[in-house]
Design a protein around this motif. Structure first.
Motif, PDB file in Angstrom:
ATOM      1  N   THR A   1       0.818  -1.173   0.044  1.00  0.00           N
ATOM      2  CA  THR A   1       0.068   0.077   0.042  1.00  0.00           C
ATOM      3  C   THR A   1       0.821   1.133  -0.045  1.00  0.00           C
ATOM      4  OG1 THR A   1      -1.910   1.037   0.966  1.00  0.00           O
ATOM      5  CG2 THR A   1      -0.314   0.310   2.542  1.00  0.00           C
ATOM      6  N   ASN A   2       0.187   2.368  -0.072  1.00  0.00           N
ATOM      7  CA  ASN A   2       1.052   3.725   0.142  1.00  0.00           C
ATOM      8  C   ASN A   2      -0.061   4.309   1.134  1.00  0.00           C
ATOM      9  OD1 ASN A   2       0.651   6.678  -1.433  1.00  0.00           O
ATOM     10  ND2 ASN A   2       2.560   6.047  -0.677  1.00  0.00           N
ATOM     11  N   ALA A   3       0.595   4.454   2.544  1.00  0.00           N
ATOM     12  CA  ALA A   3      -0.150   4.992   3.506  1.00  0.00           C
ATOM     13  C   ALA A   3      -0.006   6.353   3.742  1.00  0.00           C
ATOM     14  CB  ALA A   3       0.380   4.340   4.700  1.00  0.00           C
TER      15      ALA A   3
ATOM     16  N   ALA B   1       5.890   3.411  -2.234  1.00  0.00           N
ATOM     17  CA  ALA B   1       5.320   4.473  -3.259  1.00  0.00           C
ATOM     18  C   ALA B   1       4.279   4.065  -4.008  1.00  0.00           C
ATOM     19  CB  ALA B   1       6.449   4.852  -4.074  1.00  0.00           C
ATOM     20  N   PHE B   2       3.271   5.064  -4.194  1.00  0.00           N
ATOM     21  CA  PHE B   2       2.138   4.499  -4.963  1.00  0.00           C
ATOM     22  C   PHE B   2       2.338   3.801  -6.294  1.00  0.00           C
ATOM     23  CE2 PHE B   2      -1.527   4.610  -7.910  1.00  0.00           C
ATOM     24  CZ  PHE B   2      -2.651   4.056  -6.921  1.00  0.00           C
ATOM     25  N   ASP B   3       3.326   4.149  -7.115  1.00  0.00           N
ATOM     26  CA  ASP B   3       3.402   3.815  -8.355  1.00  0.00           C
ATOM     27  C   ASP B   3       4.436   2.574  -8.246  1.00  0.00           C
ATOM     28  OD1 ASP B   3       5.740   5.218  -7.461  1.00  0.00           O
ATOM     29  OD2 ASP B   3       6.210   6.045  -9.759  1.00  0.00           O
TER      30      ASP B   3
ATOM     31  N   LEU C   1      -3.899  -3.133  -1.646  1.00  0.00           N
ATOM     32  CA  LEU C   1      -4.920  -2.327  -1.392  1.00  0.00           C
ATOM     33  C   LEU C   1      -4.501  -0.882  -1.158  1.00  0.00           C
ATOM     34  CD1 LEU C   1      -6.113  -5.438   0.030  1.00  0.00           C
ATOM     35  CD2 LEU C   1      -7.742  -3.735   0.895  1.00  0.00           C
ATOM     36  N   ALA C   2      -5.121   0.052  -2.128  1.00  0.00           N
ATOM     37  CA  ALA C   2      -4.360   1.376  -1.745  1.00  0.00           C
ATOM     38  C   ALA C   2      -5.366   2.279  -2.472  1.00  0.00           C
ATOM     39  CB  ALA C   2      -3.185   1.305  -2.825  1.00  0.00           C
ATOM     40  N   GLY C   3      -6.777   2.166  -2.088  1.00  0.00           N
ATOM     41  CA  GLY C   3      -7.598   2.798  -2.770  1.00  0.00           C
ATOM     42  C   GLY C   3      -7.572   2.858  -4.346  1.00  0.00           C
ATOM     43  N   MET C   4      -7.069   1.692  -4.928  1.00  0.00           N
ATOM     44  CA  MET C   4      -6.675   1.631  -6.248  1.00  0.00           C
ATOM     45  C   MET C   4      -7.883   1.619  -7.180  1.00  0.00           C
ATOM     46  SD  MET C   4      -3.722  -0.807  -7.973  1.00  0.00           S
ATOM     47  CE  MET C   4      -2.559  -0.508  -7.032  1.00  0.00           C
ATOM     48  N   THR C   5      -7.846   2.451  -7.916  1.00  0.00           N
ATOM     49  CA  THR C   5      -9.015   2.344  -9.125  1.00  0.00           C
ATOM     50  C   THR C   5      -8.808   1.203 -10.196  1.00  0.00           C
ATOM     51  OG1 THR C   5      -9.115   4.975  -8.759  1.00  0.00           O
ATOM     52  CG2 THR C   5     -10.109   3.988 -10.657  1.00  0.00           C
ATOM     53  N   VAL C   6      -9.817   0.684 -10.253  1.00  0.00           N
ATOM     54  CA  VAL C   6      -9.823  -0.043 -11.397  1.00  0.00           C
ATOM     55  C   VAL C   6      -9.851   0.435 -12.876  1.00  0.00           C
ATOM     56  CG1 VAL C   6     -11.077  -1.901 -12.661  1.00  0.00           C
ATOM     57  CG2 VAL C   6     -11.326  -1.804 -10.359  1.00  0.00           C
TER      58      VAL C   6
ATOM     59  N   VAL D   1      -0.998  16.713  -8.462  1.00  0.00           N
ATOM     60  CA  VAL D   1      -1.422  15.339  -8.277  1.00  0.00           C
ATOM     61  C   VAL D   1      -0.623  14.507  -7.858  1.00  0.00           C
ATOM     62  CG1 VAL D   1      -2.723  15.745 -10.598  1.00  0.00           C
ATOM     63  CG2 VAL D   1      -0.458  14.598 -10.582  1.00  0.00           C
ATOM     64  N   GLN D   2      -1.014  13.434  -7.193  1.00  0.00           N
ATOM     65  CA  GLN D   2       0.057  12.433  -6.632  1.00  0.00           C
ATOM     66  C   GLN D   2       0.396  11.406  -7.762  1.00  0.00           C
ATOM     67  OE1 GLN D   2      -1.239   9.226  -3.599  1.00  0.00           O
ATOM     68  NE2 GLN D   2       0.783   8.924  -3.222  1.00  0.00           N
ATOM     69  N   LEU D   3       1.756  11.363  -7.860  1.00  0.00           N
ATOM     70  CA  LEU D   3       2.420  10.527  -8.916  1.00  0.00           C
ATOM     71  C   LEU D   3       1.687   9.337  -9.134  1.00  0.00           C
ATOM     72  CD1 LEU D   3       4.875  10.578 -10.767  1.00  0.00           C
ATOM     73  CD2 LEU D   3       6.251   9.329  -9.109  1.00  0.00           C
ATOM     74  N   GLY D   4       1.316   9.005 -10.316  1.00  0.00           N
ATOM     75  CA  GLY D   4       0.904   7.417 -10.867  1.00  0.00           C
ATOM     76  C   GLY D   4      -0.412   7.223 -10.518  1.00  0.00           C
ATOM     77  N   THR D   5      -1.344   8.272 -10.010  1.00  0.00           N
ATOM     78  CA  THR D   5      -2.728   7.897  -9.663  1.00  0.00           C
ATOM     79  C   THR D   5      -3.573   8.413 -11.017  1.00  0.00           C
ATOM     80  OG1 THR D   5      -2.889  10.200  -9.036  1.00  0.00           O
ATOM     81  CG2 THR D   5      -2.054   8.642  -7.121  1.00  0.00           C
ATOM     82  N   THR D   6      -4.662   7.995 -10.870  1.00  0.00           N
ATOM     83  CA  THR D   6      -5.628   8.275 -11.694  1.00  0.00           C
ATOM     84  C   THR D   6      -5.842   9.760 -12.058  1.00  0.00           C
ATOM     85  OG1 THR D   6      -7.291   7.784 -10.260  1.00  0.00           O
ATOM     86  CG2 THR D   6      -6.827   6.085 -11.869  1.00  0.00           C
TER      87      THR D   6
ATOM     88  N   ILE E   1      -7.608  15.031  -7.017  1.00  0.00           N
ATOM     89  CA  ILE E   1      -7.383  13.890  -5.935  1.00  0.00           C
ATOM     90  C   ILE E   1      -8.689  13.163  -5.583  1.00  0.00           C
ATOM     91  CG2 ILE E   1      -7.397  15.102  -3.842  1.00  0.00           C
ATOM     92  CD1 ILE E   1      -4.823  13.251  -2.829  1.00  0.00           C
ATOM     93  N   ASP E   2      -8.600  11.767  -5.061  1.00  0.00           N
ATOM     94  CA  ASP E   2      -9.758  11.214  -4.893  1.00  0.00           C
ATOM     95  C   ASP E   2     -10.545  12.041  -3.639  1.00  0.00           C
ATOM     96  OD1 ASP E   2      -7.346   9.284  -5.843  1.00  0.00           O
ATOM     97  OD2 ASP E   2      -8.914   7.897  -5.326  1.00  0.00           O
ATOM     98  N   GLY E   3     -11.911  11.694  -3.666  1.00  0.00           N
ATOM     99  CA  GLY E   3     -12.834  12.691  -2.957  1.00  0.00           C
ATOM    100  C   GLY E   3     -12.763  12.489  -1.264  1.00  0.00           C
TER     101      GLY E   3
HETATM  102  N1  ARG Z   1      -7.529   5.967  -6.719  1.00  0.00           N
HETATM  103  C1  ARG Z   1      -6.335   6.508  -7.191  1.00  0.00           C
HETATM  104  C2  ARG Z   1      -5.601   5.664  -8.097  1.00  0.00           C
HETATM  105  O1  ARG Z   1      -5.892   4.261  -8.113  1.00  0.00           O
HETATM  106  C3  ARG Z   1      -5.483   7.026  -6.170  1.00  0.00           C
HETATM  107  C4  ARG Z   1      -5.166   6.026  -5.236  1.00  0.00           C
HETATM  108  C5  ARG Z   1      -3.823   6.419  -4.177  1.00  0.00           C
HETATM  109  N2  ARG Z   1      -3.675   5.569  -3.200  1.00  0.00           N
HETATM  110  C6  ARG Z   1      -2.838   5.748  -2.334  1.00  0.00           C
HETATM  111  N3  ARG Z   1      -2.865   4.942  -1.143  1.00  0.00           N
HETATM  112  N4  ARG Z   1      -1.946   6.872  -2.171  1.00  0.00           N
HETATM  113  O2  ARG Z   1      -4.794   5.862  -8.979  1.00  0.00           O
END
Ligand code: ARG
Length: 228
Positions: free
Chosen positions: A16-18, A56-58, A73-78, A120-125, A163-165
């Motif tokens: 994950t990326n906490a 790191a998320f990416d 598991l990281a709030g990862m979007t499909v 944005v956060q690198l590598g996110t949607t 960024i995510d809501g």
């Molecule tokens: N939902 C977005 C994505 O999948 C952002 C997820 C970022 N998650 C995190 N743990 N930093 O790209």
């Protein structure tokens, strides 16, 4: 080696990326949040012990494809793109990309982001979708942590953050003078990523998720972190 311990029925390694409250974040020395608790509950259903790797998320998808972690598991979007590299479980949450701006900003909708400087956060949607606007003259500033983007906005270095809501709500509550635009940039769904072709683990995860949805555990976990 994580795959071997998993097969032995011992440890389930979650990458994950906490930096993403309320889904995963640091609280004291611990990683807590919705995803951390869902993972713990899944491990419990499978009679396994959970180990959390904070990276790191990416790096999460590479960690899974190389077999160093069993699941992400990281709030990862499909997304269709990510499905080329990993397999996704059934979805467990709905989400959306939101736009954060200063309270007095002239940016009133996602359409106004053309030509602006957007963090944005690198590598996110958020990164992926805002990068599409580069053709319209938008500048994308990519940060390792979502909160760093929010701080840059607060300091006037950039015009907006995508960024995510849910993390948006948390970060805006922690920072003076910011607001979240009503209109979402995109609508998305979160799921758990596993190594491509690992149907054995995927089936186990989906079975556990189904149980947690049916017995109310999932709703309880979410209600603990997201106040209606
Ligand atoms: N939902 C977005 C994505 O999948 C952002 C997820 C970022 N998650 C995190 N743990 N930093 O790209």
């Amino acid at each position: 080696e994580a795959a071997e311990t998993e097969a032995a029925g011992g440890v389930l390694v979650m990458a994950t990326n906490a930096e993403f409250p309320p889904y995963e974040y640091h609280d004291g020395g611990e990683i807590v949040g919705i995803d951390a608790e869902i993972a713990k509950a899944i491990a419990g259903e499978l009679g396994m012990e959970l180990e959390i790797e904070d990276i790191a998320f990416d790096s999460i998808i590479p960690e899974i494809t190389s077999g160093k972690a069993d699941m992400g598991l990281a709030g990862m979007t499909v997304t269709e793109d990510r499905k080329q590299s990993v397999d996704f479980s059934d979805t467990y949450a709905k989400a959306s990309q939101k736009v954060i701006v200063k309270e007095d900003s002239e940016i009133a909708s996602p359409d106004d982001l053309a030509g602006k400087i957007v963090g944005v956060q690198l590598g996110t949607t958020g990164d992926i979708y805002v990068s599409d606007l580069e053709a319209d003259g938008t500048t994308v500033e990519r940060y390792n942590k979502g909160f760093e983007a929010v701080q840059a906005l607060s300091q006037g270095k950039i015009d907006a953050v995508v960024i995510d809501g849910e993390p948006a709500k948390t970060f805006v509550a922690q920072t003076e003078g910011l607001k979240i635009l009503e209109e979402s940039f995109t609508d998305e769904e979160y799921a758990i990523a596993v190594k491509k072709g690992n149907t054995e683990l995927l089936d186990k995860i989906n079975g556990a998720l189904k149980t947690l949805k049916e017995n109310g555990t999932l709703d309880e976990i979410v209600a603990k972190y997201i106040k209606a």
